[in-house]
Structure formats: structure tokens, C-alpha cells
Design a protein around this motif. Sequence first.
Motif, PDB file in Angstrom:
ATOM      1  N   GLU A 247      39.185  33.854  46.679  1.00 39.33           N
ATOM      2  CA  GLU A 247      38.736  35.138  46.141  1.00 39.33           C
ATOM      3  C   GLU A 247      39.727  36.277  46.431  1.00 39.33           C
ATOM      4  O   GLU A 247      39.428  37.219  47.169  1.00 39.33           O
ATOM      5  CB  GLU A 247      37.355  35.502  46.685  1.00 39.33           C
ATOM      6  N   PRO A 248      40.919  36.211  45.858  1.00 38.80           N
ATOM      7  CA  PRO A 248      41.919  37.270  46.092  1.00 38.80           C
ATOM      8  C   PRO A 248      41.445  38.628  45.590  1.00 38.80           C
ATOM      9  O   PRO A 248      41.933  39.662  46.038  1.00 38.80           O
ATOM     10  CB  PRO A 248      43.143  36.785  45.302  1.00 38.80           C
ATOM     11  N   GLU A 249      40.485  38.632  44.666  1.00 38.39           N
ATOM     12  CA  GLU A 249      40.000  39.898  44.116  1.00 38.39           C
ATOM     13  C   GLU A 249      39.091  40.660  45.064  1.00 38.39           C
ATOM     14  O   GLU A 249      38.796  41.846  44.833  1.00 38.39           O
ATOM     15  CB  GLU A 249      39.246  39.641  42.812  1.00 38.39           C
ATOM     16  N   SER A 250      38.651  40.005  46.140  1.00 40.48           N
ATOM     17  CA  SER A 250      37.723  40.644  47.074  1.00 40.48           C
ATOM     18  C   SER A 250      38.338  41.904  47.675  1.00 40.48           C
ATOM     19  O   SER A 250      39.412  41.872  48.269  1.00 40.48           O
ATOM     20  CB  SER A 250      37.352  39.665  48.192  1.00 40.48           C
ATOM     21  N   HIS A 279      36.514  34.298  41.024  1.00 37.89           N
ATOM     22  CA  HIS A 279      35.436  34.589  40.074  1.00 37.89           C
ATOM     23  C   HIS A 279      35.870  35.665  39.084  1.00 37.89           C
ATOM     24  O   HIS A 279      35.088  36.064  38.228  1.00 37.89           O
ATOM     25  CB  HIS A 279      34.204  35.124  40.809  1.00 37.89           C
ATOM     26  N   SER A 280      37.084  36.160  39.218  1.00 38.97           N
ATOM     27  CA  SER A 280      37.488  37.372  38.521  1.00 38.97           C
ATOM     28  C   SER A 280      38.119  37.113  37.153  1.00 38.97           C
ATOM     29  O   SER A 280      39.055  36.319  37.010  1.00 38.97           O
ATOM     30  CB  SER A 280      38.490  38.157  39.388  1.00 38.97           C
ATOM     31  N   TYR A 281      37.630  37.847  36.155  1.00 42.74           N
ATOM     32  CA  TYR A 281      38.239  37.807  34.827  1.00 42.74           C
ATOM     33  C   TYR A 281      39.677  38.325  34.893  1.00 42.74           C
ATOM     34  O   TYR A 281      40.562  37.807  34.206  1.00 42.74           O
ATOM     35  CB  TYR A 281      37.419  38.661  33.852  1.00 42.74           C
ATOM     36  N   ILE A 325      33.132  32.680  33.170  1.00 38.72           N
ATOM     37  CA  ILE A 325      33.761  33.974  33.462  1.00 38.72           C
ATOM     38  C   ILE A 325      34.198  34.649  32.165  1.00 38.72           C
ATOM     39  O   ILE A 325      33.937  35.832  31.928  1.00 38.72           O
ATOM     40  CB  ILE A 325      34.972  33.796  34.401  1.00 38.72           C
ATOM     41  N   ILE A 326      34.854  33.887  31.292  1.00 38.36           N
ATOM     42  CA  ILE A 326      35.305  34.428  30.018  1.00 38.36           C
ATOM     43  C   ILE A 326      34.108  34.759  29.126  1.00 38.36           C
ATOM     44  O   ILE A 326      34.038  35.828  28.515  1.00 38.36           O
ATOM     45  CB  ILE A 326      36.232  33.420  29.304  1.00 38.36           C
TER      46      ILE A 326
END
Length: 342
Positions: A247-250, A279-281, A325-326
Motif C-alpha cells: 500500500e504505497p498510497e497510504s 488498492h489505488s487507482y 479498482i478500475i
Amino acid sequence: MIKAFEFNNLGPLEHVAADNLGQINLIIGPNSAGKTWLLKALYSTIRTLEEAGRGHDNRTLSEVLSDKLYWTFQPDKLGDLVTKGKGKKLSASVTLENQPALGFGFGQETTKQVNDLEDSGIQRRQANSIFLPPKEVLSLEKIILQTAVQEKQFGFDSTYSDLVLALQKDVPQDKMNHTLAQTSQALEKMFPGRIEYDRQKKEWIYKVGNARYSINATAEGIKKIGIMDTLVRNQYLTPDSVVFIDEPESALHPDAIIKLFDIINVLARQGMQFFIASHSYYVVKKLYLIAQKEDWSIPVFYCQDNKRREWISADLKDGMPDNSIISESVRLYQEEVGLALD
């Protein structure tokens, strides 16, 4: 570089396999699908090949792997890692570039020792791999060292303790690899200051010019980027490293996510390999754009149906995969358009 893997009956992962892995590999899917399990299993395996026989460590490969799995997943016994069901047995195979596969397996009654292991002719790795968990570790360093390293208590698994120890490595005095030096500069430009370790006070600080701020009062996103910058500057990470990011977007703004992946792209071109669960778009879309721009194969693995646990592989070079996700991003866009037209 990891070229292929196969895991059977690993917790929620009844079967997941891949070959022809790339410099950047993406894992997506719903919660509880097993993304983190896959990252941790790969990390445990490759760290085993890096820790075994290093320095004065005289443990066998089987002993190192057993310890790594135990402290990374922290089960009551190793057999608890096996998918529930009568007679099921875990089997795993991880293949590195130009190497025979490292295979291992065990059943539900296994306590702490992996005895079924195949490593004929496989060479040990000299590089360091690292796992970057969603939660930053700088403000938790002392408690992680106390519980995980000193007291040997469950709580923070070995991905956290390994990371804390890696961050303590001194910055070498010799000149840094040119690409890594540029990477460090790019990471530091993302925020106005730099994360540094005060060795007199034995604590991390955030330094902006001459001003010093407590790490506890520093934004999560700054700390996450600071961790990456520190591992590059102290040269724990080298062009042969494998980096696992959960989860790099966290805690990162979308703009910071995009900049971070531009840097990951540079490091991947120099030889580093990345396995990313997200989980990130924004992450999916940015990697898709990198694949198109670089004409790169970026494998993506996704669990389309959480009930059936069926994993599907695709390549971002060939387009955006059909996944939740998409689909949810498109649905929200269509909802917005609908509201605008009403």
C-alpha cells in the motif's frame, strides 16, 4: 531478480503462480484476498537466501527459512500458514534469475521447522531486500526494537524489525552510485526537509533548514518518503535489491504517489525489482502509463472474485486490466456525469 513463483495452500492463497516477472510487478485485489500474504511469502524466501551463511550465522538454509516464516507471519505454529482443509499441504517454489528454484513445503502439523526443502545448487544473494509496510516505523523504532528484537515478542513482525535495523545502517563516506544519488535528491525534493537520525539523542528528526522537528509531529507521508530516502542514502538498497511495498498510497497525496513512482521507475531501470500491493487507482494508472512510455512489461496479478480466490495475470503493457479498482473508478465517474446532466 525473482523470475517466477508458485504457492499452493498458503493461507488465503489456494493457488497463485507467475513466471516472466518484471522489474515492477503489481498485485491488486479486494481486502483479505491475500495480497500481503503473497508479499510476505516472497520476502521471507528471498531474505532467507540473503541471510543464510552471512557473517558468522551458521544456521542452515532450512533453519533460516523456518525462522523467517515464523517471525514474518507470527503464527502459533508454521502449520497454521497452511490453507484450512483436511489433508492440505503448503508447497512453494521461487525461482531467481539464472538459478534453480528454491522449493519448500510443510503440512498443518508442522511446528517450527521446514524440513521439506529443495535448494540444490542455488547461490546465496549478497544484496539486501526490504519490505516497506503501510505503517511508517520511525516514530515506533524504540518499541519495535524492544518487543521484536530484544524481547522476541509477537506484535511487530520481521518486516518491521528488519526495516528498523536497515535504517540504522550508517551512511557510507564513499561516493554513492550516480543514479542512487540522483534518486536521493529527487526524494528530498518531494518535501522541503530531510529525515535524519540524531545519534546523540538516538532519535529520528525532521530537519528543515536549521529547524528541527520531532518525528512524532511529522506528517506520515513525509516519514514514508524519508524512509525510502534513508535506505538509498545509506546504501542498504543497491541496484540488485528487491523491494516489497504494501500500500504505497497510504498517507500520500496523489501528487506524491505519482512522483514516488517516477522514482521507482528510475530505480527499476537500474536493476532494482519491485513487488507492489495496492488498492489505488492512481497507482494502477501511473504504472500503466510507465508501461506505455517505457514499452515495458509490467505484470499485474489480481483476484477478481474474492469468494473463488481465483488469481488472474495480465500485463499493463497490453492495457488496463478489468478489475474492481478500475470498475469502481469508472462507476463514480459515470455517476458524476449523470448528476451533471440532470
